[in-house]
Design a protein around this motif. Structure first.
Motif, PDB file in Angstrom:
ATOM      1  N   GLY A 284       0.861  -1.226  -0.115  1.00  0.00           N
ATOM      2  CA  GLY A 284       0.030   0.059   0.078  1.00  0.00           C
ATOM      3  C   GLY A 284       0.758   1.440   0.173  1.00  0.00           C
ATOM      4  O   GLY A 284       0.270   2.403  -0.016  1.00  0.00           O
ATOM      5  N   TYR A 285       2.181   1.261  -0.023  1.00  0.00           N
ATOM      6  CA  TYR A 285       2.958   2.352  -0.005  1.00  0.00           C
ATOM      7  C   TYR A 285       3.480   2.712  -1.424  1.00  0.00           C
ATOM      8  O   TYR A 285       3.909   2.201  -2.216  1.00  0.00           O
ATOM      9  CB  TYR A 285       4.249   2.024   0.859  1.00  0.00           C
ATOM     10  N   VAL A 286       3.314   4.046  -1.837  1.00  0.00           N
ATOM     11  CA  VAL A 286       3.499   4.640  -2.930  1.00  0.00           C
ATOM     12  C   VAL A 286       5.010   4.547  -3.412  1.00  0.00           C
ATOM     13  O   VAL A 286       5.216   4.143  -4.579  1.00  0.00           O
ATOM     14  CB  VAL A 286       3.233   6.064  -3.460  1.00  0.00           C
ATOM     15  N   ARG A 287       5.782   4.525  -2.370  1.00  0.00           N
ATOM     16  CA  ARG A 287       7.384   4.577  -2.570  1.00  0.00           C
ATOM     17  C   ARG A 287       7.626   3.155  -3.117  1.00  0.00           C
ATOM     18  O   ARG A 287       8.700   3.023  -3.937  1.00  0.00           O
ATOM     19  CB  ARG A 287       8.323   5.110  -1.429  1.00  0.00           C
ATOM     20  N   SER A 288       7.101   2.121  -2.533  1.00  0.00           N
ATOM     21  CA  SER A 288       7.342   0.890  -2.710  1.00  0.00           C
ATOM     22  C   SER A 288       6.979   0.703  -4.258  1.00  0.00           C
ATOM     23  O   SER A 288       7.748  -0.123  -4.885  1.00  0.00           O
ATOM     24  CB  SER A 288       6.544  -0.140  -1.979  1.00  0.00           C
ATOM     25  N   TYR A 289       5.691   1.229  -4.778  1.00  0.00           N
ATOM     26  CA  TYR A 289       5.520   0.688  -6.048  1.00  0.00           C
ATOM     27  C   TYR A 289       6.290   1.436  -6.806  1.00  0.00           C
ATOM     28  O   TYR A 289       6.718   0.966  -8.054  1.00  0.00           O
ATOM     29  CB  TYR A 289       3.775   1.328  -6.294  1.00  0.00           C
ATOM     30  N   GLY A 290       6.709   2.747  -6.543  1.00  0.00           N
ATOM     31  CA  GLY A 290       7.519   3.680  -7.533  1.00  0.00           C
ATOM     32  C   GLY A 290       9.182   2.907  -7.480  1.00  0.00           C
ATOM     33  O   GLY A 290       9.568   2.899  -8.687  1.00  0.00           O
ATOM     34  N   LEU A 291       9.655   2.247  -6.570  1.00  0.00           N
ATOM     35  CA  LEU A 291      10.715   1.522  -6.732  1.00  0.00           C
ATOM     36  C   LEU A 291      10.616   0.392  -7.424  1.00  0.00           C
ATOM     37  O   LEU A 291      11.404   0.029  -8.127  1.00  0.00           O
ATOM     38  CB  LEU A 291      11.314   1.012  -5.198  1.00  0.00           C
TER      39      LEU A 291
END
Length: 638
Positions: free
Chosen positions: A612-619
């Motif tokens: 659910g974290y945007v930073r994880s999806y971006g990475l």
């Protein structure tokens, strides 16, 4: 002698359409008392006894009708209904009333009725009497299905019904572990034989498209030698199970745990003769395969010797008679294996044996009744003086079974020995030897039970049984004396058309004196003489004496049949079962559990990516772009 052609069934007329009543009456009676339960306790035994008597009356009427018909019309087909229709197979339920089946119906219902009457007194104080009589009725109905069926599929229904009823009757006193075990053993061993009969029926359906006797008789000659031999051997396996023939004999002696009327019904006149009926009814198959026919004769010979051997070593009066039953059924199987010349003799001895053996089993029950249910003959002695009716009726059975001239067994058993001697001299010689052994162990039984000095235990007061028990003994003693003489003049001619048998040219009520007949009588006298020397001139010990005689030791252990089955079948079977269970647990279940664990692990790993974290999806997107870019660069360089 002349060989006769088989009979072609004719349509049912007159009383024959009512033949199904023979089966329906005891079957309905059994169902009635099992369903209604305790409310019928006060009268169930009386009504249940009337059921086989009614069936016997129907059988007598049909027998009289057959007697009055021309020989060519003595096979009557009674169609009832269509049972199975699938593809090209149609199996109908119908009855065949012919010279062979009607004799069995008379034996089953006649002797069965007397056993029911006897049971009224024998089971008078048993709390499960209603249930016992219901099981007796069920057994009679199943046995009648077996012998009256016009095809092997319906015969198999009766075959399995007899197996069920025998299990219920043998284990009737199931509170006794030995009785429960004996019933289970009989059921399991008979399943082996049933498998043979099942495969035989499948073979018939595959080759003939039908399991009717007509189709099998007509098609047997068209089978290849290998297939017809296989069919004959499969039928023999089925016969061995029901008739307690080697190697499927181990259940019979244990079955003595059932009430004595059960022993008389199952082990004298009905169930154990089913295998003989099956082989004789399948005469067209064995006519095409000398190999399978010889196998039948050999099995019969081995069994008649084995049963006689066991009979010499037992102190339990019922087990001596059980060993005797094995032996006498062996004589019948020997005759059935010899071929057309002896087919009528197999049934002749089956009928006479049904009379004198039922007489002796019920006589043994009368002795037990007067001896506080003690079955050990070493505790008997001198009973001829205090149980005179039981003694004299039992004596008639004894004289019949050993082959005393003009008694029933003399005519039937001696005919088998003579036929065997003519066709298979080695088997005939062994059958002659067994006749001497039979005279020995039956005379031993008479000395230990009736003729020697009394050896009664404290508190035992021998007494004669009530009339409801001894009247059947008297009625069975009469044919034990005269049945052989009466039937000798006509039974071969009566049965020959139904079994493609041979008919003596000059039948007579007088025995046909031959050299083998004289030798047989001499061997019987020798057997009686040896028993007199061993048991008649010395006191009989009240406990089993120690012996080093290997023959006696083996006989006391039932020829180690149970030990053989345990070593060859039970223990390897248990080991195989444990191996299969281990394989199932470690490999099959392990693979299932492992795949489940792998799926859970992968699911757990993938679930972490969906946090659910945007930073994880971006990475993840950046890493993906880098991987794709590297792949493209490497692809160009290559």
């Amino acid at each position: 002698m002349t060989l006769l052609e088989g009979l072609t069934p004719v349509a049912a007329t007159g009383l024959f359409p009512l033949a199904w009543l023979m089966i329906a009456i005891p079957l309905v009676s059994a169902g009635l008392f099992l369903v209604l339960g305790k409310v019928t306790d006060s009268f169930a035994h009386y009504v249940a006894t009337l059921a086989p008597i009614a069936s016997f009356i129907v059988a007598v009427a049909l027998f009289a009708d057959l007697l009055g018909r021309p020989e060519a019309q003595r096979a009557v087909s009674v169609p009832l209904y269509t049972w199975i229709t699938t593809g090209s197979w149609t199996i109908n339920v119908g009855l065949l009333i012919d010279p062979l089946s009607i004799l069995f119906a008379l034996l089953v219902t006649g002797v069965g009725s007397l056993i029911h009457v006897y049971s009224i007194g024998y089971m008078a104080h048993d709390p499960g009497r209603r249930r016992f009589f219901a099981y007796l009725n069920l057994f009679i109905a199943a046995m009648l299905v077996l012998v009256l069926a016009d095809n092997y599929a319906v015969l198999f229904v009766g075959w399995e019904g007899v197996g069920l009823a025998s299990y219920l009757l043998i284990s009737f006193w199931q509170h006794k572990p030995t009785a429960a075990t004996a019933g289970k053993k009989a059921f399991v061993v008979n399943r082996v034989g049933d498998l043979g009969l099942t495969m035989a029926i499948f073979t018939m359906l595959a080759f003939f498209g039908s399991s009717s006797f007509e189709a099998v008789n007509a098609g047997a000659s068209k089978m290849s030698p290998a297939w017809v031999t296989l069919l004959g051997l499969l039928l023999l396996v089925g016969a061995c199970g029901k008739s307690a023939q080697v190697p499927l004999q181990s259940w019979l002696l244990d079955a003595m745990e059932g009430p004595t009327p059960v022993s008389a019904l199952i082990h004298a006149a009905t169930m154990v003769t089913a295998g003989v009926y099956l082989v004789v009814r399948s005469h067209a198959v064995y006519a095409e395969t000398s190999t399978a026919a010889l196998a039948v004769a050999i099995v019969g010979t081995v069994t008649l010797l084995a049963g006689a051997w066991i009979g010499t070593s037992k102190d339990d009066i019922k087990k001596v008679l059980a060993g005797s039953t094995m032996s006498q059924i062996g004589y019948m199987m020997l005759a059935a294996g010899i071929g057309p010349v002896a087919y009528p003799f197999a049934i002749f001895h089956l009928l006479t044996h049904g009379f004198f053996k039922a007489n002796m089993f019920l006589g043994a029950g009368s002795v037990m009744h007067g001896m506080n249910d003690d079955v050990n003959m070493r505790h008997y002695g001198g009973l001829a003086k205090v149980m005179k009716i039981t003694y004299y009726t039992f004596l008639m059975g004894y004289l019949a079974i050993i082959g005393t001239p003009f008694f029933s067994g003399f005519y039937s058993k001696d005919s088998i020995i003579e036929a065997a001697w003519e066709k298979q001299p080695v088997l005939g010689g062994l059958a002659l030897l067994a006749a001497g052994v039979t005279a020995f162990y039956m005379t031993r039984l008479m000395f230990m039970t009736f003729w020697s000095s009394k050896r009664w235990q404290d508190g035992v007061h021998p007494h004669e049984s009530p009339a409801v028990m001894w009247v059947p003994l008297v009625l069975l003693a009469i044919p034990s004396v005269v049945a052989g003489m009466v039937m000798n003049a006509w039974i071969a001619g009566w049965l020959a058309p139904a079994v493609n048998g041979e008919v003596p040219l000059n039948p007579s009520w007088l025995p046909h004196i031959t050299v083998i007949g004289v030798v047989t009588l001499a061997v019987v006298i020798a057997g009686v003489g040896v028993a007199y020397l061993v048991f008649g001139r010395t006191s009989i010990p009240e406990s089993v004496p120690y012996t080093r005689n290997v023959f006696t030791i083996i006989g006391r252990h039932d020829l180690y049949g149970d030990a053989f089955n345990e070593a060859v079948f039970m223990k390897p079977g248990e080991a195989l079962t444990r191996g299969v269970v281990a394989l199932d647990t470690s490999v099959v279940d392990g693979a299932v559990r492992g795949s489940g664990a792998l799926t859970l692990g992968l699911g757990g790993g993938l679930r972490k990516l969906q946090n659910g974290y945007v930073r994880s999806y971006g990475l993840t997107m950046i890493v993906g772009v880098i991987v794709v870019g590297l792949a493209l660069v490497i692809g160009r360089l290559v």
